[in-house]
Design a protein around this motif. Structure first.
Motif, short mmCIF file in Angstrom:
data_model
loop_
_atom_site.label_atom_id
_atom_site.label_comp_id
_atom_site.label_asym_id
_atom_site.label_seq_id
_atom_site.Cartn_x
_atom_site.Cartn_y
_atom_site.Cartn_z
N ALA A 736 0.82 -1.21 0.00
CA ALA A 736 0.00 0.00 0.00
C ALA A 736 0.85 1.26 0.00
CB ALA A 736 -0.93 -0.01 1.21
N ASP A 737 2.12 1.14 0.39
CA ASP A 737 3.01 2.30 0.43
C ASP A 737 3.72 2.55 -0.89
OD1 ASP A 737 2.35 2.52 3.09
OD2 ASP A 737 4.12 1.41 3.78
N GLU A 738 3.58 1.62 -1.87
CA GLU A 738 4.36 1.74 -3.10
C GLU A 738 4.02 3.01 -3.89
OE1 GLU A 738 4.11 -1.81 -5.40
OE2 GLU A 738 5.15 -3.06 -3.88
N PRO A 739 2.76 3.43 -4.01
CA PRO A 739 2.50 4.68 -4.77
C PRO A 739 3.22 5.89 -4.16
CG PRO A 739 0.48 3.42 -4.50
CD PRO A 739 1.51 2.75 -3.65
N ALA A 740 3.19 5.99 -2.86
CA ALA A 740 3.86 7.12 -2.22
C ALA A 740 5.37 7.06 -2.44
CB ALA A 740 3.55 7.13 -0.72
N LEU A 741 5.93 5.85 -2.41
CA LEU A 741 7.38 5.71 -2.62
C LEU A 741 7.76 6.03 -4.06
CD1 LEU A 741 8.03 2.45 -0.56
CD2 LEU A 741 8.64 4.79 0.08
N ARG A 742 6.89 5.64 -5.01
CA ARG A 742 7.19 5.95 -6.41
C ARG A 742 7.16 7.45 -6.66
NH1 ARG A 742 3.96 1.38 -7.61
NH2 ARG A 742 2.22 2.74 -8.22
N SER A 743 6.29 8.15 -5.91
CA SER A 743 6.23 9.61 -6.08
C SER A 743 7.50 10.29 -5.58
CB SER A 743 5.01 10.16 -5.33
OG SER A 743 5.18 10.02 -3.93
N LEU A 744 8.24 9.55 -4.70
CA LEU A 744 9.51 10.10 -4.20
C LEU A 744 10.69 9.67 -5.05
CD1 LEU A 744 8.96 9.54 -0.38
CD2 LEU A 744 8.77 11.69 -1.63
N GLY A 745 10.40 8.95 -6.15
CA GLY A 745 11.47 8.56 -7.06
C GLY A 745 11.94 7.14 -6.94
N MET A 746 11.32 6.35 -6.08
CA MET A 746 11.74 4.96 -5.92
C MET A 746 10.99 4.08 -6.92
SD MET A 746 11.60 2.52 -2.53
CE MET A 746 13.03 3.22 -1.77
N THR A 747 11.70 3.19 -7.54
CA THR A 747 11.07 2.28 -8.50
C THR A 747 10.35 1.17 -7.77
OG1 THR A 747 13.01 0.85 -8.63
CG2 THR A 747 12.92 2.74 -10.16
N VAL A 748 9.46 0.48 -8.52
CA VAL A 748 8.73 -0.64 -7.93
C VAL A 748 9.70 -1.71 -7.48
CG1 VAL A 748 7.08 -2.49 -8.42
CG2 VAL A 748 6.67 -0.19 -9.30
N ARG A 749 10.74 -1.96 -8.30
CA ARG A 749 11.72 -2.97 -7.94
C ARG A 749 12.44 -2.62 -6.64
NH1 ARG A 749 16.74 -5.01 -11.82
NH2 ARG A 749 17.56 -6.56 -10.33
N SER A 750 12.80 -1.34 -6.49
CA SER A 750 13.48 -0.90 -5.26
C SER A 750 12.56 -1.01 -4.06
CB SER A 750 13.98 0.54 -5.42
OG SER A 750 14.93 0.62 -6.43
N ALA A 751 11.29 -0.71 -4.26
CA ALA A 751 10.34 -0.80 -3.15
C ALA A 751 10.18 -2.24 -2.68
CB ALA A 751 8.99 -0.23 -3.59
#
Length: 789
Positions: A736-751
């Motif tokens: 559930a946190d992946e969208p917020a992390l992607r907005s900060l520049g983190m890729t799905v793989r990194s998440a």
């Protein structure tokens, strides 16, 4: 109830997991207890078989019994009454020594069971008066052949057969030295004859009833011990006026005590991982029940909004869990019953721990369901969750810590898990488990604060994956409590087991060395006034590897001790070489001695102290001087007094007028069985032979240690499954946190890498810290648990 059944369809997977966990824990604990009980029973039988012959039986004896038939019946009835339901074998033998017309002594033996314990090497067994069968060993030594006649004052005996024993250590031979050597004292034999021939040859024949257990099991040890204790009353019950002169002897009581202590201690230790299994299963079960409630949170909130009471919601949730867990527990108990039948174990021995575990797990599951139904489970803590977790764990940590301290003190006071009455002290046994739980609670409480500190340190570096992982752990420490507890407990009990098992083996080896002092130890009866003892004669005949020793009870001051006098060359093998420097010095008119640690402590003795030692066998007091104090003297223990045999004999004869004679032969050899057989073949006197095999508890300890490993494996399996379940729920939350992390520049793989890294960090921390906790607990309790054996 109908609603509970309909509701079970929602979250069916978790409900099945809950039922499977209860089933596996119940069946696992019950089956392991079944295996342990069966192993203890088989090991107890083996320990009894391996014991020295005199340690396997009790004997009731009398001389010159007039009405033997009546006395025999009364003795058998009294023995069977003493042992009750514990079955015993009773063999009766009669013997007498007669002299022939050439002045040779012969031992005559009438024993109805002898033919079953021997084999003919030539001729036939005696069938009527005037016939005899001679031991082949004795026939060779005396030159008597088939057809020869032995003439005594009361008649003639014709030798019609020769024989050899199938096993000269069979306890039914009553320790008769002639069966092995062909001689008993100055008499040759045994010469097997009929009962009529024996009674014709001697009116003062010695009759012995040899009593031996026939079926020893874990449950029956106590019955045999109480029956053996009651044998002391048999002479009084059978012969109230002492006209027959019955006496009771034998070392069976000591053997049974040793077996019972080994069985109680090892069975108690085997329970350690099962206690951890219960704790881990309860933690995982609680998490699964709360997780099931979490999946139904929306439905529960809707029911409450529509007017359903908290009681009604909790009642239905508890009913659902009660049905699922009870069915699973019943299935597990059924599996245990089948295992008990297959292993031929009493159902109560296997079912009791299984049903106890099942009842506790069902209670935990039902309580968790009721708790979860009235609260909003898994409410996420957004602030100070690491501190909140530490605070929440404070109360259970305090309670468990106090219990652990008290339990440890009791274990320390006992010096093991066996109480003075021979039973297992379960509270003392819980010490390692409670200490481990205390340590793991500290680990869980510290996980959040440590992760928070790590996250702050990681902020100063480039990249924020490490900081993110540690921050997540610190903010989710309450959710991760179950995962950390499970894995830490499993790692801790595994570490304790890996330390405990080899330590038990080393402790057994050391204890045997302290007890025996040599590979083979043969003890002979004391012969006061004899110029040469049986021990001396046998040692000289044995040759290389054999040495003589004098050992026996003694008193120093008011303290009981075990005196041990050996040649100077043997002393260095019993204590450290530095302790025996000066042991052979007889110039001071005092015997130099080495004291065992406990004896020295009780007497307050130090090096240089001069005391008086009283040898029980001599009934004389001898002056001694302490030249060293050691923890224990091999062959005499921690209450031992070590002396040089030559010095004792030299100063002893000057003080008492009697030369103290050796009472035992010690043999150092690589083949203890062969050496023991040779010692028996050389002895014309009753001899007690001890080896590492006769004194070993390995038949009980070794298989139970395997059960201990199996218990550790079960705990580890449930812990890994619980860890996987918790971390699976955590990983799902992280998505559930992946969208917020992607907005900060983190890729799905990194998440997702960060989510996997979180699992690895939590697992690594739990295993590492749990292993450290286990090592610390092992260091504290293993020396005490060694006393269990």
């Amino acid at each position: 109830m109908a609603f509970a059944w309909r509701r079970a369809r929602v979250g069916m997977g978790r409900l099945i997991a809950i039922a499977l966990l209860v089933l596996i824990a119940t069946a696992g604990v019950g089956v392991l207890q079944t295996i342990t009980t069966a192993a203890v029973s088989a090991g107890s039988e083996r320990m009894l078989e391996d014991a020295a012959p005199e340690g396997r039986t009790m004997r009731i004896a009398a001389n010159g019994v007039a009405d033997l038939g009546d006395v025999d019946q009364r003795v058998r009835m009294a023995v069977n009454d003493a042992y009750g339901a514990a079955p015993v074998r009773i063999d009766r033998r009669e013997s007498a020594v007669v002299t022939d017309d050439r002045g040779r002594g012969w031992e005559l033996l009438a024993d109805a069971g002898a033919q079953d314990r021997a084999r003919l090497t030539a001729g036939a067994w005696p069938a009527e008066a005037g016939q005899a069968a001679l031991l082949e060993t004795s026939a060779r030594a005396t030159g008597v052949a088939l057809g020869d006649t032995i003439r005594t004052a009361t008649g003639e005996l014709q030798v019609i057969g020769t024989w050899l024993p199938l096993d000269d250590t069979d306890p039914a031979w009553a320790g008769d030295p002639a069966v092995s050597s062909g001689r008993t004292g100055n008499a040759a034999g045994p010469l097997l004859v009929t009962q009529d021939a024996l009674h014709t040859a001697s009116t003062s024949a010695r009759v012995e009833w040899v009593i031996a257990p026939t079926s020893l099991s874990a449950a029956g040890i106590s019955s045999y011990r109480s029956g053996t204790a009651l044998l002391e009353r048999v002479p009084k019950n059978v012969d109230p006026d002492s006209s027959v002169g019955l006496s009771v002897s034998g070392e069976l009581a000591g053997t049974l005590e040793r077996i019972d202590r080994a069985a109680v201690g090892t069975r108690a230790i085997a329970l350690l991982p099962l206690a951890v299994v219960l704790v881990i299963a309860a933690v995982v079960l609680g998490f699964l029940v709360l997780s099931l409630a979490q999946t139904r949170r929306g439905e529960t909130d809707l029911l409450r909004a529509r007017g359903a009471s908290a009681f009604a919601v909790a009642r239905d949730a508890m009913a659902e869990i009660l049905i699922a867990t009870s069915l699973a527990a019943g299935a597990g108990a059924g599996f245990v019953a089948l295992a008990a039948a297959g292993w031929q174990v009493a159902p109560a021995d296997a079912m009791t721990p299984a049903l106890l575990v099942a009842a506790l797990l069902v209670a935990v599951a039902v309580a968790a369901a009721g708790f979860a139904a009235t609260r909003r489970p898994f409410a996420r803590e957004r602030t100070d969750s690491d501190r909140a977790t530490a605070i929440a764990l404070g109360t259970p940590l305090l309670i468990v810590g106090v219990m652990a301290a008290v339990s440890y003190l009791q274990l320390q006071a006992r010096g093991g898990v066996v109480a003075p009455d021979g039973s297992a002290d379960l509270f003392a046994l819980l010490a390692p488990v409670l200490l481990l739980i205390t340590a793991t609670l500290l680990i869980v409480a510290s996980a959040g604060p440590l992760a928070s500190l790590g996250a702050r340190a990681a902020r100063t570096r480039r990249g924020f994956v490490a900081a993110l992982v540690l921050r997540r752990i610190s903010r989710s420490s309450r959710t991760l409590t179950a995962a950390l507890l499970c894995l830490s407990l499993a790692a801790g009990i595994a570490t304790i087991g890996l330390v405990l098992i080899p330590a038990m083996g080393e402790a057994q080896t050391a204890a045997q060395h302290r007890s025996l002092g040599a590979d083979v130890r043969a003890t002979f009866p004391v012969q006061p006034g004899s110029d040469a003892s049986s021990a001396q004669l046998v040692a000289e005949a044995f040759g290389d590897g054999a040495s003589v020793a004098l050992s026996g009870p003694a008193t120093v001051g008011s303290e009981a001790a075990t005196a041990l006098a050996v040649p100077r060359s043997e002393a260095e093998a019993l204590v450290e070489p530095a302790a025996v420097v000066g042991l052979e010095d007889a110039s001071q008119r005092r015997i130099p001695v080495v004291f065992g640690g406990v004896l020295a402590e009780r007497l307050g003795a130090r090096v240089g102290d001069q005391m008086d030692l009283r040898l029980t066998a001599l009934s004389k007091t001898l002056p001694v001087s302490v030249i060293a104090v050691v923890p224990a003297v091999a062959g005499a223990g921690d209450r031992g007094v070590l002396m040089d045999l030559a010095v004792l004999q030299k100063l002893g004869v000057s003080r008492t007028g009697v030369v103290p004679q050796p009472t035992s032969v010690w043999v150092r050899t690589d083949d203890a069985d062969a050496a023991a057989a040779r010692l028996r073949a050389l002895s014309a006197e009753p001899v007690q032979i001890r080896t590492a095999l006769t004194d070993s508890d390995a038949p009980v300890r070794a298989p139970v240690m395997l059960a201990l490993l199996a218990g550790i494996g079960l705990a580890a399996a449930i812990a890994v499954a619980g860890f996987a379940a918790v971390m699976g729920a955590v990983v799902r939350e992280r998505r559930a946190d992946e969208p917020a992390l992607r907005s900060l520049g983190m890729t799905v793989r990194s998440a997702r890498t960060a989510a996997r890294a979180e699992t690895v960090v939590v697992a690594g921390f739990a295993v590492f810290s749990g292993a450290l906790a286990g090592a610390a607990v092992a260091a504290a309790i293993v020396p005490l648990l060694e006393g269990a054996l």
